[in-house]
Design an enzyme around this catalytic site. Structure first.
Site, PDB file in Angstrom:
ATOM      1  CD  GLU A 162      50.945  76.260  43.362  1.00 14.14           C
ATOM      2  OE1 GLU A 162      49.769  75.840  43.706  1.00 14.14           O
ATOM      3  OE2 GLU A 162      51.171  76.007  42.245  1.00 14.14           O
ATOM      4  CE  LYS A 221      57.833  76.644  46.442  1.00 15.15           C
ATOM      5  NZ  LYS A 221      57.500  76.925  45.207  1.00 15.15           N
ATOM      6  CB  CYS A 277      60.146  82.486  46.079  1.00  8.90           C
ATOM      7  SG  CYS A 277      58.239  83.068  46.518  1.00  8.90           S
TER       8      CYS A 277
HETATM    9  P1  NAD Z   1      51.695  87.762  48.299  1.00 11.02           P
HETATM   10  O1  NAD Z   1      52.377  88.799  49.092  1.00 11.02           O
HETATM   11  O2  NAD Z   1      51.321  88.164  47.035  1.00 11.02           O
HETATM   12  O3  NAD Z   1      50.206  87.659  48.867  1.00 11.02           O
HETATM   13  C1  NAD Z   1      50.017  87.451  50.252  1.00 11.02           C
HETATM   14  C2  NAD Z   1      48.671  88.115  50.920  1.00 11.02           C
HETATM   15  O4  NAD Z   1      48.234  87.640  52.069  1.00 11.02           O
HETATM   16  C3  NAD Z   1      48.709  89.535  51.042  1.00 11.02           C
HETATM   17  O5  NAD Z   1      47.939  90.121  50.131  1.00 11.02           O
HETATM   18  C4  NAD Z   1      48.571  89.776  52.441  1.00 11.02           C
HETATM   19  O6  NAD Z   1      47.627  90.951  52.557  1.00 11.02           O
HETATM   20  C5  NAD Z   1      47.722  88.317  52.802  1.00 11.02           C
HETATM   21  N1  NAD Z   1      47.745  88.294  54.317  1.00 11.02           N
HETATM   22  C6  NAD Z   1      48.740  88.371  54.961  1.00 11.02           C
HETATM   23  N2  NAD Z   1      48.301  88.095  56.350  1.00 11.02           N
HETATM   24  C7  NAD Z   1      47.128  87.858  56.450  1.00 11.02           C
HETATM   25  C8  NAD Z   1      46.061  87.656  57.343  1.00 11.02           C
HETATM   26  N3  NAD Z   1      46.581  87.421  58.567  1.00 11.02           N
HETATM   27  N4  NAD Z   1      44.976  87.469  56.928  1.00 11.02           N
HETATM   28  C9  NAD Z   1      44.327  87.559  55.737  1.00 11.02           C
HETATM   29  N5  NAD Z   1      45.463  87.970  54.572  1.00 11.02           N
HETATM   30  C10 NAD Z   1      46.930  88.166  54.899  1.00 11.02           C
HETATM   31  O7  NAD Z   1      52.249  86.507  48.543  1.00 11.02           O
HETATM   32  P2  NAD Z   1      52.267  85.365  47.426  1.00 11.02           P
HETATM   33  O8  NAD Z   1      53.440  85.849  46.231  1.00 11.02           O
HETATM   34  O9  NAD Z   1      51.288  85.179  46.903  1.00 11.02           O
HETATM   35  O10 NAD Z   1      53.098  84.107  48.325  1.00 11.02           O
HETATM   36  C11 NAD Z   1      52.241  83.915  49.250  1.00 11.02           C
HETATM   37  C12 NAD Z   1      53.209  82.243  49.765  1.00 11.02           C
HETATM   38  O11 NAD Z   1      53.218  81.565  48.569  1.00 11.02           O
HETATM   39  C13 NAD Z   1      54.653  82.706  50.174  1.00 11.02           C
HETATM   40  O12 NAD Z   1      54.812  81.900  51.041  1.00 11.02           O
HETATM   41  C14 NAD Z   1      55.462  82.449  48.988  1.00 11.02           C
HETATM   42  O13 NAD Z   1      56.667  82.047  49.244  1.00 11.02           O
HETATM   43  C15 NAD Z   1      54.703  81.451  48.006  1.00 11.02           C
HETATM   44  N6  NAD Z   1      54.730  81.077  46.654  1.00 11.02           N
HETATM   45  C16 NAD Z   1      54.666  82.237  45.903  1.00 11.02           C
HETATM   46  C17 NAD Z   1      54.839  82.026  44.754  1.00 11.02           C
HETATM   47  C18 NAD Z   1      54.944  83.200  43.526  1.00 11.02           C
HETATM   48  O14 NAD Z   1      54.995  82.863  42.553  1.00 11.02           O
HETATM   49  N7  NAD Z   1      54.546  84.468  44.259  1.00 11.02           N
HETATM   50  C19 NAD Z   1      55.070  80.758  43.944  1.00 11.02           C
HETATM   51  C20 NAD Z   1      55.006  79.481  45.125  1.00 11.02           C
HETATM   52  C21 NAD Z   1      54.737  79.847  46.415  1.00 11.02           C
HETATM   53  C1  UGA Z   2      59.963  80.337  41.046  1.00  7.97           C
HETATM   54  C2  UGA Z   2      59.916  78.785  40.627  1.00  7.97           C
HETATM   55  O1  UGA Z   2      60.033  78.595  39.024  1.00  7.97           O
HETATM   56  C3  UGA Z   2      58.499  78.279  40.724  1.00  7.97           C
HETATM   57  O2  UGA Z   2      58.378  76.764  40.583  1.00  7.97           O
HETATM   58  C4  UGA Z   2      58.336  78.616  42.381  1.00  7.97           C
HETATM   59  O3  UGA Z   2      56.950  78.251  42.719  1.00  7.97           O
HETATM   60  C5  UGA Z   2      58.366  80.125  42.615  1.00  7.97           C
HETATM   61  O4  UGA Z   2      59.487  80.434  42.215  1.00  7.97           O
HETATM   62  C6  UGA Z   2      58.190  80.494  44.207  1.00  7.97           C
HETATM   63  O5  UGA Z   2      58.285  79.642  45.066  1.00  7.97           O
HETATM   64  O6  UGA Z   2      57.818  81.550  44.124  1.00  7.97           O
HETATM   65  P1  UGA Z   2      59.218  82.536  39.872  1.00  7.97           P
HETATM   66  O7  UGA Z   2      60.045  83.211  40.797  1.00  7.97           O
HETATM   67  O8  UGA Z   2      57.801  83.169  39.552  1.00  7.97           O
HETATM   68  O9  UGA Z   2      59.030  81.050  40.093  1.00  7.97           O
HETATM   69  O10 UGA Z   2      59.919  82.424  38.451  1.00  7.97           O
HETATM   70  P2  UGA Z   2      61.073  81.915  37.451  1.00  7.97           P
HETATM   71  O11 UGA Z   2      60.731  81.619  36.240  1.00  7.97           O
HETATM   72  O12 UGA Z   2      61.752  80.690  38.488  1.00  7.97           O
HETATM   73  O13 UGA Z   2      62.192  82.922  37.800  1.00  7.97           O
HETATM   74  C7  UGA Z   2      62.939  83.461  38.803  1.00  7.97           C
HETATM   75  C8  UGA Z   2      63.918  84.322  38.502  1.00  7.97           C
HETATM   76  O14 UGA Z   2      65.066  83.729  37.764  1.00  7.97           O
HETATM   77  C9  UGA Z   2      63.566  85.357  37.444  1.00  7.97           C
HETATM   78  O15 UGA Z   2      64.170  86.708  37.735  1.00  7.97           O
HETATM   79  C10 UGA Z   2      64.189  84.913  36.189  1.00  7.97           C
HETATM   80  O16 UGA Z   2      64.371  85.977  35.005  1.00  7.97           O
HETATM   81  C11 UGA Z   2      65.346  84.116  36.440  1.00  7.97           C
HETATM   82  N1  UGA Z   2      65.961  83.135  35.648  1.00  7.97           N
HETATM   83  C12 UGA Z   2      64.976  82.219  35.418  1.00  7.97           C
HETATM   84  C13 UGA Z   2      67.039  83.407  34.969  1.00  7.97           C
HETATM   85  O17 UGA Z   2      67.725  84.085  35.079  1.00  7.97           O
HETATM   86  N2  UGA Z   2      67.520  82.274  34.200  1.00  7.97           N
HETATM   87  C14 UGA Z   2      66.887  81.215  33.806  1.00  7.97           C
HETATM   88  O18 UGA Z   2      67.312  80.196  33.103  1.00  7.97           O
HETATM   89  C15 UGA Z   2      65.478  81.081  34.263  1.00  7.97           C
END
Ligand code: NAD
Ligand code: UGA
Length: 462
Positions: A162, A221, A277
């Site tokens: 994602e 990713k 992340c």
């Molecule tokens: P999160 O912590 O918000 O959510 C994860 C959820 O999974 C939690 O609510 C937890 O209770 C649940 N969970 C864990 N183990 C479980 C199990 N065995 N059964 C059922 N539920 C369970 O995490 P997130 O931010 O959604 O991130 C999830 C993944 O996606 C991570 O690998 C992260 O790196 C990736 N990711 C996150 C973002 C983002 O913006 N947060 C963007 C892209 C990718």
């Molecule tokens: C980032 C990536 O942008 C997503 O594509 C990815 O899916 C996600 O991580 C993930 O894997 O979790 P996110 O962390 O939600 O998304 O937000 P960003 O907009 O990337 O910002 C990350 C951090 O960098 C923030 O603290 C932001 O303030 C900072 N940032 C961003 C800067 O300091 N300067 C910039 O120019 C951009």
């Protein structure tokens, strides 16, 4: 096998919004998002759509439209696994805090426990979609767990990382730059890929759906996040050079961003990147490279994280130096705690680390954030330094920005919330102790206006 029921394990920042959009665009597919966290599921099912566990612009409208029609939230993990043809794994993959790879490698225990659960429950063939961000070749591990615990069912593993960013998640999900789907190069693998392509193609143009092998998808990713974070650390490293030379980082950033080969995104200098992340994924990349003996590759990427820590430290040091130099009282105001604007997420926010340094220097902090609540702020700081008593004595969380800033000499901006620009800064100035300093950790404020009111303005890299 037609996909009529989808299960998504993990109702977090990715699972919730992603499934809401898939449900909205595929009304004939029933989607159940399951989680072991009962509170979270209760909040997703809340009557009041302002109480969803995640704040994300536009999310509540989509949830309102599809919840209890073809999108469901439940704690009944087993039933949902049993009834679904396709299962997304969207659980957290944090950095390991103990054991081999501690401090660097991704902790896959939640992924592994999902795989074990699926193997225990499944009675018919399933497509397992790795949505969480994982080290390259994790799908092999998932497959091993599934196969060794259940020989009767055919499992196809797909990687579908994602790329949504928080704060813009709904837009990113509805108009993604690309969707990547990795799978096995076998007939069954291709069949599984096509099923997922079909789901996405109900709203994503087919030319934007990339199909690859499993390892390329997994590595893409980590690489995308590493490249984005690298740009921020690059510009932040140069912000220090600007401060020493009289150049202005905003002008430098604009000048280089206009080169179409470089581009202007992710060149905004800041107090340091946060979020759950970037750091974890780069440390993971460093760990993988080091494990494979690629020391120079590992050292190269680790610098991105080292510069980020340095940038946070520099910001804290500026506050400490001002207090020491002018013998100000040991209390400052923080505007912002979330790691970026338009989210209630504060994971790895720069504000946490800057606070920790200040608390260790016996400086107290009044804090206001429009979306992050008191419990979360205290949790964040307690999590990194464990000194609960001192933290509670040092942090004062306010419900109102004007109360937050009153009577201190220094106000620091930690998050780029738009509303900060619209406050009545003349009133704030009147209520502050003098001389009044504003340390703009995001370079969002109007310097000329603030200086004309009487503030001393200190930005980053200028
Ligand atoms: P999160 O912590 O918000 O959510 C994860 C959820 O999974 C939690 O609510 C937890 O209770 C649940 N969970 C864990 N183990 C479980 C199990 N065995 N059964 C059922 N539920 C369970 O995490 P997130 O931010 O959604 O991130 C999830 C993944 O996606 C991570 O690998 C992260 O790196 C990736 N990711 C996150 C973002 C983002 O913006 N947060 C963007 C892209 C990718
Ligand atoms: C980032 C990536 O942008 C997503 O594509 C990815 O899916 C996600 O991580 C993930 O894997 O979790 P996110 O962390 O939600 O998304 O937000 P960003 O907009 O990337 O910002 C990350 C951090 O960098 C923030 O603290 C932001 O303030 C900072 N940032 C961003 C800067 O300091 N300067 C910039 O120019 C951009």
């Amino acid at each position: 096998m037609k996909i009529r029921n989808i299960c998504c394990i993990g109702a977090g920042y990715v699972g919730g919004p992603t499934m809401a959009v898939i449900a909205q665009k595929n009304p004939k597919i029933n989607i159940t998002v399951v989680d072991i966290n009962e509170e979270k599921i209760k909040a997703w099912n809340s009557e009041n759509f302002n109480e969803l566990p995640i704040y994300e612009p536009g999310l509540s409208d989509v949830v309102k439209e599809v919840r209890d029609k073809n999108l469901f939230f439940s704690t009944n993990v087993d039933d949902s696994i049993r009834n679904s043809e396709m299962i997304f794994i969207s659980v957290n993959t944090p950095t390991k805090i103990s054991g081999e790879g501690k401090g660097y490698a991704a902790d896959l225990k939640y992924i592994e426990s999902c795989a074990k659960r699926i193997a225990d429950i499944a009675k018919n063939d399933k497509i397992i979609v790795e949505k969480s961000t994982v080290p390259v070749r994790t799908s092999e591990k998932i497959k091993q767990i599934l196969k060794s615990n259940n020989e009767n069912v055919n499992f196809q593993i797909l990687s579908n990382p994602e790329f949504l960013a928080e704060g813009t998640a709904m837009r990113d999900l509805k108009i993604p730059d690309r969707v990547i789907i990795g799978g096995e190069n076998t007939n069954k693998g291709k069949e599984a890929i096509n099923k997922l392509v079909k789901i996405y193609s109900s709203w994503v143009p087919i030319k934007n759906i990339l199909t690859t092998n499993l390892w390329s998808s997994e590595l893409s990713k980590l690489t995308a996040n590493a490249f984005l974070a690298q740009r921020i650390s690059s510009i932040n490293s140069l912000s220090e050079l600007c401060e020493e030379t009289g150049a202005d980082i905003e002008e430098v950033s604009k000048a280089i961003g206009m080169d179409s080969r470089i581009g202007s995104s992710f060149l905004k200098t800041s107090v340091g990147f946060g979020g759950s992340c970037f750091q974890k994924d780069i440390l993971n990349l460093v760990y993988i490279s080091r494990s494979l003996g690629l020391k120079k590759v590992a050292d190269y990427w680790e610098q991105v994280v080292i510069i980020n820590r340095h940038q946070r430290g520099r910001f804290a040091d500026k506050i400490i130096s001002l207090i020491d130099k002018y013998s100000f009282k040991n209390k400052v105001s923080f505007l912002g705690w979330a790691f970026k604007k338009d989210t209630n997420d504060s994971r790895e926010s720069a504000a946490i680390y800057v606070s920790d340094i200040l608390i260790k220097s016996n400086i107290s902090i009044d804090i206001y954030d429009p979306r992050v609540n008191k419990n979360q702020i205290l949790f964040d700081v307690n999590y990194i330094n464990n000194d609960v008593e001192k933290n509670e004595k040092s942090l004062f969380i306010k419900d109102n920005p004007y109360d937050c800033i009153e009577a201190n000499n220094i106000v620091a901006i930690l998050t780029e919330w738009d509303e900060f620009k619209d406050y009545d800064w003349e009133i704030i100035y009147k209520n502050m102790s003098k001389p009044a300093y504003i340390l703009d950790g995001r370079n969002i404020m109007d310097r000329n206006k603030l200086e004309s009111i009487g503030f001393n303005y200190i930005g980053i890299g200028r």
